[in-house]
Design an enzyme around this catalytic site. Structure first.
Site, short mmCIF file in Angstrom:
data_model
loop_
_atom_site.label_atom_id
_atom_site.label_comp_id
_atom_site.label_asym_id
_atom_site.label_seq_id
_atom_site.Cartn_x
_atom_site.Cartn_y
_atom_site.Cartn_z
N THR A 132 -42.12 18.07 12.53
CA THR A 132 -42.19 17.06 11.47
C THR A 132 -43.55 16.96 10.90
O THR A 132 -44.87 17.25 11.76
CB THR A 132 -42.01 15.64 12.02
OG1 THR A 132 -42.35 14.55 11.27
CG2 THR A 132 -42.68 15.35 13.42
N ASP A 133 -43.88 16.24 9.55
CA ASP A 133 -45.24 16.24 9.05
C ASP A 133 -45.77 14.99 9.74
O ASP A 133 -46.91 15.19 9.50
CB ASP A 133 -44.99 16.08 7.65
CG ASP A 133 -44.10 14.58 7.08
OD1 ASP A 133 -43.68 14.01 7.98
OD2 ASP A 133 -43.95 14.34 5.97
N GLU A 134 -45.08 14.10 10.32
CA GLU A 134 -45.66 13.17 10.95
C GLU A 134 -46.84 13.37 12.12
O GLU A 134 -47.68 12.47 12.46
CB GLU A 134 -44.74 12.30 11.63
CG GLU A 134 -43.83 11.54 10.74
CD GLU A 134 -43.33 10.34 11.17
OE1 GLU A 134 -43.47 9.62 12.23
OE2 GLU A 134 -42.14 9.93 10.32
N TYR A 158 -43.74 8.36 18.55
CA TYR A 158 -42.89 9.48 18.17
C TYR A 158 -43.25 10.62 17.74
O TYR A 158 -43.27 11.73 18.36
CB TYR A 158 -41.90 9.12 17.02
CG TYR A 158 -41.01 10.13 16.27
CD1 TYR A 158 -40.16 10.80 16.96
CD2 TYR A 158 -41.67 10.37 14.91
CE1 TYR A 158 -39.70 12.01 16.18
CE2 TYR A 158 -41.31 11.43 14.38
CZ TYR A 158 -40.21 12.27 14.81
OH TYR A 158 -39.60 13.27 14.31
N LYS A 162 -43.90 14.37 19.43
CA LYS A 162 -43.43 15.70 18.58
C LYS A 162 -44.72 16.65 18.50
O LYS A 162 -44.55 17.75 18.81
CB LYS A 162 -43.09 15.24 17.30
CG LYS A 162 -41.61 14.66 17.25
CD LYS A 162 -40.55 15.65 17.56
CE LYS A 162 -40.24 16.74 16.72
NZ LYS A 162 -39.02 17.16 16.99
P1 NAD Z 1 -31.15 12.51 14.92
O1 NAD Z 1 -31.87 11.54 15.91
O2 NAD Z 1 -30.36 12.40 14.19
O3 NAD Z 1 -30.56 13.64 16.05
C1 NAD Z 1 -30.95 14.21 17.42
C2 NAD Z 1 -29.92 14.59 18.08
O4 NAD Z 1 -30.78 15.08 19.39
C3 NAD Z 1 -28.77 13.95 18.47
O5 NAD Z 1 -27.43 14.34 18.14
C4 NAD Z 1 -28.92 13.50 19.98
O6 NAD Z 1 -27.77 13.19 20.64
C5 NAD Z 1 -29.62 14.92 20.47
N1 NAD Z 1 -30.46 14.73 21.57
C6 NAD Z 1 -31.49 13.72 22.13
N2 NAD Z 1 -31.81 14.00 23.08
C7 NAD Z 1 -31.30 15.08 23.51
C8 NAD Z 1 -31.50 15.88 24.81
N3 NAD Z 1 -32.49 15.76 25.72
N4 NAD Z 1 -30.89 16.98 24.85
C9 NAD Z 1 -30.09 17.55 23.76
N5 NAD Z 1 -29.76 16.76 22.96
C10 NAD Z 1 -30.64 15.48 22.50
O7 NAD Z 1 -32.53 13.49 14.44
P2 NAD Z 1 -32.69 14.23 13.21
O8 NAD Z 1 -33.08 13.30 11.92
O9 NAD Z 1 -31.37 15.11 12.99
O10 NAD Z 1 -33.96 15.10 13.65
C11 NAD Z 1 -33.67 16.46 14.23
C12 NAD Z 1 -35.05 17.16 14.31
O11 NAD Z 1 -35.64 17.14 13.28
C13 NAD Z 1 -36.01 16.29 15.03
O12 NAD Z 1 -36.48 17.01 16.18
C14 NAD Z 1 -36.84 15.41 14.38
O13 NAD Z 1 -38.07 15.25 14.89
C15 NAD Z 1 -36.99 16.67 13.16
N6 NAD Z 1 -37.33 16.22 11.83
C16 NAD Z 1 -36.55 14.99 11.31
C17 NAD Z 1 -36.92 14.63 9.99
C18 NAD Z 1 -36.21 13.51 9.53
O14 NAD Z 1 -36.35 13.14 8.40
N7 NAD Z 1 -34.84 13.21 9.99
C19 NAD Z 1 -37.99 15.26 9.38
C20 NAD Z 1 -38.58 16.23 9.90
C21 NAD Z 1 -38.22 16.59 11.19
O1 DAU Z 2 -41.62 12.37 7.94
C1 DAU Z 2 -40.69 12.93 8.69
C2 DAU Z 2 -40.12 11.76 9.60
O2 DAU Z 2 -39.04 10.94 8.80
C3 DAU Z 2 -39.19 12.45 10.91
O3 DAU Z 2 -39.97 13.01 11.55
C4 DAU Z 2 -38.59 11.09 11.38
O4 DAU Z 2 -37.59 11.78 12.45
C5 DAU Z 2 -37.86 10.49 10.45
O5 DAU Z 2 -37.13 9.17 11.21
C6 DAU Z 2 -38.57 9.95 9.32
O6 DAU Z 2 -39.55 8.98 9.88
P1 DAU Z 2 -40.00 7.49 8.84
O7 DAU Z 2 -40.65 6.65 9.78
O8 DAU Z 2 -40.82 7.93 7.68
O9 DAU Z 2 -38.40 7.44 8.42
P2 DAU Z 2 -37.99 5.91 8.24
O10 DAU Z 2 -36.50 6.28 7.60
O11 DAU Z 2 -37.62 5.33 9.44
O12 DAU Z 2 -38.78 5.17 7.30
C7 DAU Z 2 -39.08 5.56 6.01
C8 DAU Z 2 -40.08 4.64 5.37
O13 DAU Z 2 -39.35 3.21 5.10
C9 DAU Z 2 -41.22 4.24 6.35
O14 DAU Z 2 -42.28 3.92 5.63
C10 DAU Z 2 -40.70 2.81 7.06
C11 DAU Z 2 -39.82 2.26 5.60
N1 DAU Z 2 -38.72 1.41 6.44
C12 DAU Z 2 -37.98 1.87 7.02
C13 DAU Z 2 -36.85 1.26 7.46
C14 DAU Z 2 -36.04 1.51 8.54
C15 DAU Z 2 -38.74 0.09 5.84
O15 DAU Z 2 -39.50 -0.24 4.64
N2 DAU Z 2 -37.52 -0.83 6.09
C16 DAU Z 2 -36.84 -0.10 6.98
O16 DAU Z 2 -35.65 -0.93 7.30
#
Ligand code: NAD
Ligand code: DAU
Length: 355
Positions: A132-134, A158, A162
């Protein structure tokens, strides 16, 4: 075949569905099925011999080693993680366990398997780590977007977990020569996104007539990418990425949160107007900010574009419209994920948080 971990979650499941729509190469899908994993997302693969689902933990070395030995994948794509920042603030331990300890065990199992492969298979093998970019921390208003060389400055449990996993992956390449690739992507959105995250939460709450909780002043900036574009980037890096390299993935779509919420509301006003004619934006409610909230993320994806010729297919406007329409068309999926555990989380996170 390839082994995908976390393939029942949001991005992993989109990846598996897209992969099998474009390839006949089978997928072993290892997922623990935490609250975030959902087999309903993969329902259309039922009976498809190209998809083998295994419920299990990436940290279970015996299981992972058995799967690797039995199926002999040519690549592992690691999506499995705890992914929600707010949950990591309430309870970091699962994040440490899966994202750090789990990734370590997975790397150990993969290293042993890779070391046992004969020459050509060993040469061709890849471990792709999805990050992730975080991990880069928070940007000021006028700072340039994150490049791959940006210092790691994770701010939440988190992102720290990562970051630790990224460092382990890097070290396994540097020390043992494991053929790794890492992608660091910005915020994804699209179908099958669990409604604890901003965009799906806003859609689901709006339709339910509930408050739309905006943290702090709503001026935090995220850089949004349609999930299928993330999947195509991962496929491209797996295909042609240089070993040991990191590739940032993003779509040059920086938006303040409040603008995202207004966009979602405007689309709902158009596609499913509220009875009585009030705009959905009337449901917006400013609530207490997230502790340690990162102010701005922005991804510089020029390396991926220049080296591997990747470009996103969706603009934010086309992607967000598709996403809102998907949630309108799939009320059953939404209803099923809003289980008791989901309601418990929403109660814990949002009760008494009005700003
Ligand atoms: P998600 O939470 O929707 O899904 C995670 C999946 O991993 C789930 O199906 C969960 O059951 C499985 N899991 C959790 N712990 C596990 C374990 N110990 N063994 C096997 N499976 C396990 O997450 P997502 O949003 O699909 O993100 C997927 C990946 O991409 C993550 O590594 C996250 O850090 C990365 N990522 C997410 C975003 C985003 O915006 N969602 C952006 C950049 C990177
Ligand atoms: O940048 C990549 C990341 O993006 C991934 O690595 C994470 O897995 C993914 O969850 C996401 O993280 P964020 O914290 O950016 O996503 P989230 O959707 O939780 O929140 C997006 C923005 O919105 C953040 O600034 C917090 C804000 N927010 C979020 C929620 C859930 C609100 O204002 N209200 C809310 O109820």
């Amino acid at each position: 075949m390839i082994l995908v971990t976390g393939g029942a979650g949001f991005i992993g499941a989109n990846f598996v569905l897209d992969w099998l729509a474009q390839h006949d190469e089978p997928v072993i899908n290892l997922d623990k099925l935490t609250y975030a994993g959902n087999l309903e997302t993969l329902a259309r693969l039922q009976g498809d011999a190209r998809h083998v689902f295994v419920q299990g933990d990436i940290g279970d070395a015996a299981l992972v080693s058995r799967l690797l030995a039995e199926h002999r994948p040519r690549a592992v794509v690691n999506f499995a993680a705890e992914s929600h920042v707010d949950r990591s603030i309430h309870g970091p331990e699962d994040f440490i366990q899966t994202n750090i300890v789990g990734t370590f065990h997975l790397l150990e199992s993969v290293r042993a398997y890779w070391g046992s492969l004969p020459g050509a298979e060993r040469e061709a093998f890849r471990f792709l780590h999805v990050s992730t970019d975080e991990v880069y921390g928070s940007l000021g208003k006028d700072d340039p977007a994150f490049t791959e060389n940006h210092r790691y400055e994770p701010n939440s449990p988190y992102s720290a977990s990562k970051a630790a996993s990224d460092h382990l992956v890097r070290a396994y390449h540097h020390t043992y020569g494991l053929p790794v690739l890492t992608t660091n992507c910005s915020n994804n959105y699209g179908p099958y996104h669990f409604p604890e995250k901003l965009i799906p939460l806003m859609i689901v709450n709006a339709l339910a007539g509930k408050a739309l909780p905006v943290y702090g002043d709503g001026m935090q900036i995220r850089d949004w990418l349609y999930v299928k574009d993330h999947c195509s980037a991962i496929r491209r890096v797996l295909e042609a990425g240089r070993l040991g390299e990191v590739y940032n993935v993003g779509g040059w779509n920086e938006k303040p949160n409040i603008e995202i919420v207004h966009t979602v509301c405007a689309l709902l006003d158009e596609l499913r107007p509220r009875a009585g004619g009030q705009p959905y934006a009337a449901q917006i409610s400013y609530v207490t900010d997230r502790p340690g909230h990162d102010r701005r993320y922005a991804i510089d994806a020029r390396k991926l574009e220049a080296e591997l010729g990747w470009k996103p297919a969706e603009t934010f406007e086309s992607g967000i419209r598709k996403t809102v329409q998907w949630y309108l068309d799939n009320p059953d999926w939404v209803a099923h994920v809003q289980s008791g555990a989901y309601r418990e989380w929403v109660g814990k996170q949002y009760s008494g948080s009005a700003a």
